[in-house]
Design a protein around this motif. Sequence first.
Motif, mmCIF file in Angstrom:
data_model
loop_
_atom_site.group_PDB
_atom_site.id
_atom_site.type_symbol
_atom_site.label_atom_id
_atom_site.label_comp_id
_atom_site.label_asym_id
_atom_site.label_seq_id
_atom_site.Cartn_x
_atom_site.Cartn_y
_atom_site.Cartn_z
ATOM 1 N N LEU A 28 -0.912 18.499 -16.350
ATOM 2 C CA LEU A 28 -2.158 17.698 -16.217
ATOM 3 C C LEU A 28 -2.441 16.903 -17.513
ATOM 4 N N PHE A 29 -2.716 15.828 -17.331
ATOM 5 C CA PHE A 29 -3.110 14.964 -18.565
ATOM 6 C C PHE A 29 -4.525 14.165 -18.360
ATOM 7 N N ASP A 30 -5.321 14.321 -19.001
ATOM 8 C CA ASP A 30 -6.632 13.562 -19.084
ATOM 9 C C ASP A 30 -7.325 13.841 -20.443
ATOM 10 N N TYR A 31 -8.205 13.078 -20.756
ATOM 11 C CA TYR A 31 -9.153 13.224 -22.011
ATOM 12 C C TYR A 31 -10.547 13.085 -21.645
ATOM 13 N N ASP A 32 -11.113 13.168 -20.327
ATOM 14 C CA ASP A 32 -12.417 13.153 -20.128
ATOM 15 C C ASP A 32 -12.897 14.525 -19.974
ATOM 16 N N LYS A 33 -14.302 14.382 -19.728
ATOM 17 C CA LYS A 33 -15.025 15.776 -19.504
ATOM 18 C C LYS A 33 -15.733 15.864 -18.028
ATOM 19 N N VAL A 34 -15.813 16.937 -17.476
ATOM 20 C CA VAL A 34 -16.720 17.038 -16.265
ATOM 21 C C VAL A 34 -18.128 16.593 -16.508
ATOM 22 N N GLU A 35 -18.567 15.736 -15.694
ATOM 23 C CA GLU A 35 -20.157 15.442 -15.922
ATOM 24 C C GLU A 35 -20.801 15.758 -14.469
ATOM 25 N N ILE A 36 -22.268 15.946 -14.501
ATOM 26 C CA ILE A 36 -22.786 16.245 -13.105
ATOM 27 C C ILE A 36 -22.737 14.973 -12.462
ATOM 28 N N ALA A 37 -22.523 13.632 -12.880
ATOM 29 C CA ALA A 37 -22.314 12.522 -12.104
ATOM 30 C C ALA A 37 -20.965 12.458 -11.251
ATOM 31 N N ASN A 38 -20.197 13.335 -11.619
ATOM 32 C CA ASN A 38 -18.859 13.394 -10.975
ATOM 33 C C ASN A 38 -19.133 14.404 -9.492
ATOM 34 N N MET A 39 -20.304 15.125 -9.360
ATOM 35 C CA MET A 39 -20.563 16.006 -8.412
ATOM 36 C C MET A 39 -20.291 15.403 -6.909
ATOM 37 N N ASN A 40 -20.414 14.167 -6.843
ATOM 38 C CA ASN A 40 -20.321 13.382 -5.607
ATOM 39 C C ASN A 40 -19.085 13.528 -4.889
ATOM 40 N N ARG A 41 -17.892 13.893 -5.822
ATOM 41 C CA ARG A 41 -16.400 14.036 -5.679
ATOM 42 C C ARG A 41 -15.942 15.277 -5.206
ATOM 43 N N LEU A 42 -15.021 15.540 -4.866
ATOM 44 C CA LEU A 42 -14.422 17.086 -4.710
ATOM 45 C C LEU A 42 -14.057 17.635 -5.695
ATOM 46 N N PHE A 43 -13.702 18.811 -5.741
ATOM 47 C CA PHE A 43 -12.895 19.934 -6.499
ATOM 48 C C PHE A 43 -14.103 20.488 -7.688
ATOM 49 N N TYR A 44 -14.438 19.502 -8.585
ATOM 50 C CA TYR A 44 -15.317 20.226 -9.650
ATOM 51 C C TYR A 44 -16.699 20.829 -8.976
ATOM 52 N N GLN A 45 -17.187 21.607 -10.029
ATOM 53 C CA GLN A 45 -18.481 22.222 -9.455
ATOM 54 C C GLN A 45 -19.531 22.319 -10.738
ATOM 55 N N PRO A 46 -20.619 22.274 -10.392
ATOM 56 C CA PRO A 46 -21.822 21.750 -11.420
ATOM 57 C C PRO A 46 -21.725 22.968 -12.872
ATOM 58 N N HIS A 47 -21.371 23.956 -12.545
ATOM 59 C CA HIS A 47 -21.314 24.973 -13.666
ATOM 60 C C HIS A 47 -20.229 24.544 -14.830
ATOM 61 N N GLN A 48 -19.097 23.655 -14.324
ATOM 62 C CA GLN A 48 -17.914 23.105 -15.213
ATOM 63 C C GLN A 48 -18.653 21.887 -16.030
ATOM 64 N N SER A 49 -19.624 21.360 -15.923
ATOM 65 C CA SER A 49 -20.184 20.000 -16.406
ATOM 66 C C SER A 49 -20.064 20.523 -18.077
ATOM 67 N N GLY A 50 -19.463 19.568 -18.724
ATOM 68 C CA GLY A 50 -19.331 19.441 -20.438
ATOM 69 C C GLY A 50 -17.911 20.232 -20.861
ATOM 70 N N LEU A 51 -17.255 20.904 -19.957
ATOM 71 C CA LEU A 51 -15.937 21.125 -19.843
ATOM 72 C C LEU A 51 -14.887 20.051 -20.098
ATOM 73 N N SER A 52 -13.669 20.138 -20.465
ATOM 74 C CA SER A 52 -12.706 19.079 -20.514
ATOM 75 C C SER A 52 -12.187 19.217 -19.142
ATOM 76 N N LYS A 53 -12.006 17.974 -18.216
ATOM 77 C CA LYS A 53 -11.324 17.985 -16.986
ATOM 78 C C LYS A 53 -10.042 18.905 -16.776
ATOM 79 N N VAL A 54 -9.036 18.710 -17.704
ATOM 80 C CA VAL A 54 -7.867 19.475 -17.553
ATOM 81 C C VAL A 54 -8.056 20.980 -17.686
ATOM 82 N N GLU A 55 -9.038 21.450 -18.339
ATOM 83 C CA GLU A 55 -9.430 22.968 -18.685
ATOM 84 C C GLU A 55 -9.913 23.434 -17.472
ATOM 85 N N ALA A 56 -11.159 22.787 -17.179
ATOM 86 C CA ALA A 56 -11.874 23.047 -15.785
ATOM 87 C C ALA A 56 -10.987 23.149 -14.444
#
Length: 410
Positions: A108-136
């Motif tokens: 997996l390659f990415d450099y962005d972080k999970v944001e609350i604004a991403n919660m309209n999408r699938l997969f990520y969850q609110p408690h992962q906000s602030g984590l890098s996307k690849v680690e989450a």
Amino acid sequence: MSKEIDEMAERLKNLTSDLTSTLKEARIATVSPAAPSAPQPYRQKIEKLSSEVVDSNPYSRLMALQRMGIVKDYEKIRDKTVAVVGVGGVGSVVAEMLTRCGIGKLILFDYDKVEIANMNRLFYQPHQSGLSKVEAARDTLIHVNPDVEIETHNFNITTMENFGKFVERITNGSKTNGKVDLVLSCVDNFEARMAVNTACNEENQIWIESGVSEDAVSGHIQYIEPGKTACFACVPPLVVASNIDEKTLKREGVCAASLPTTMAVVAGFLVMNTLKYLLQFGEVSPYVGYNALKDFFPRDSIKPNPSCDDRHCILRQKEYQEKLKNQPEIEVEEKIEDDFVVHEENNWGIELVDESIEVKKEATNSGKTAEGLKFAYEAAEKSEEPSQETSEKSSANLADLMAQLKRLQS
């Protein structure tokens, strides 16, 4: 008596201090809750896939594809490595689908972080906000299927330093330390797509590009094989035609829209064609578009451009043409039919044509596209050398202009 009163007062003071400290800690914990610890995998790794139909077998439904004759050997998927560039709205769902399918390894390659604004999408969850996307993504995927090896890289592939690292991982990142089996581009910008295109042309790496429009109601996937198909730099990319002017979306204070539905459809097409390519069943689509407003799915294919600006693309085209020349010709035996039988009452010699024979049409670079598709932009025409006549006219016009300027000055 006085001594006892002093002791009681001291004891009350200590109790009050302890109570104040406890309340303070509770208030801090309420305001800034600690991230919940990740649960441990509920099952051990499985060494060999089984087709046994029991509730405890996570691969029974997948192995059913083999029993039904769709896939010859489904277990081969455990030997495959796929690189996913961009784990956002499309890429994260792609990674999850491949993990549930039992892919051998994901990079997996990415450099962005999970944001609350991403919660309209699938997969990520609110408690992962602030984590890098690849680690989450890795923390979630290893618990979905602990058999899958997850490798993460938290950097931007478009920088000079990181581009080299990206090329190295797609060249040596497989389970056998060789080339990955496939690269999936799930990025959302032109620069990153061109970086993937350049890397794959250099290494002769097959990849599939994907994207979702800024109005969130259309998307596409495109299979790219260097030398055989058009690369991303050969011609303008195809997009699904719509009646919405995307220029109106790029206004100040207006962000691009995103729908989990559109992204899930595109991710599904991407993973389906990935499985067909890796396990060699069905037909890998060269290009599939999706218009959500009309549930329209146009398909098309484009040959490579002999004048592509990418020198590695030109090299791959020459290699592919040489490969075709060296392939042995397959002789097709002509079927000699028996005497033509005409029905007794067929006075006009009418015969039926077998429409079941599929006629394949060659893809061309004529600039025409399939119905419902258009180019994302007009390709820049290469300037030709000016003719002698044109040069003489230009010189004459320049001389006339200089003469006019002199008359005006006098």
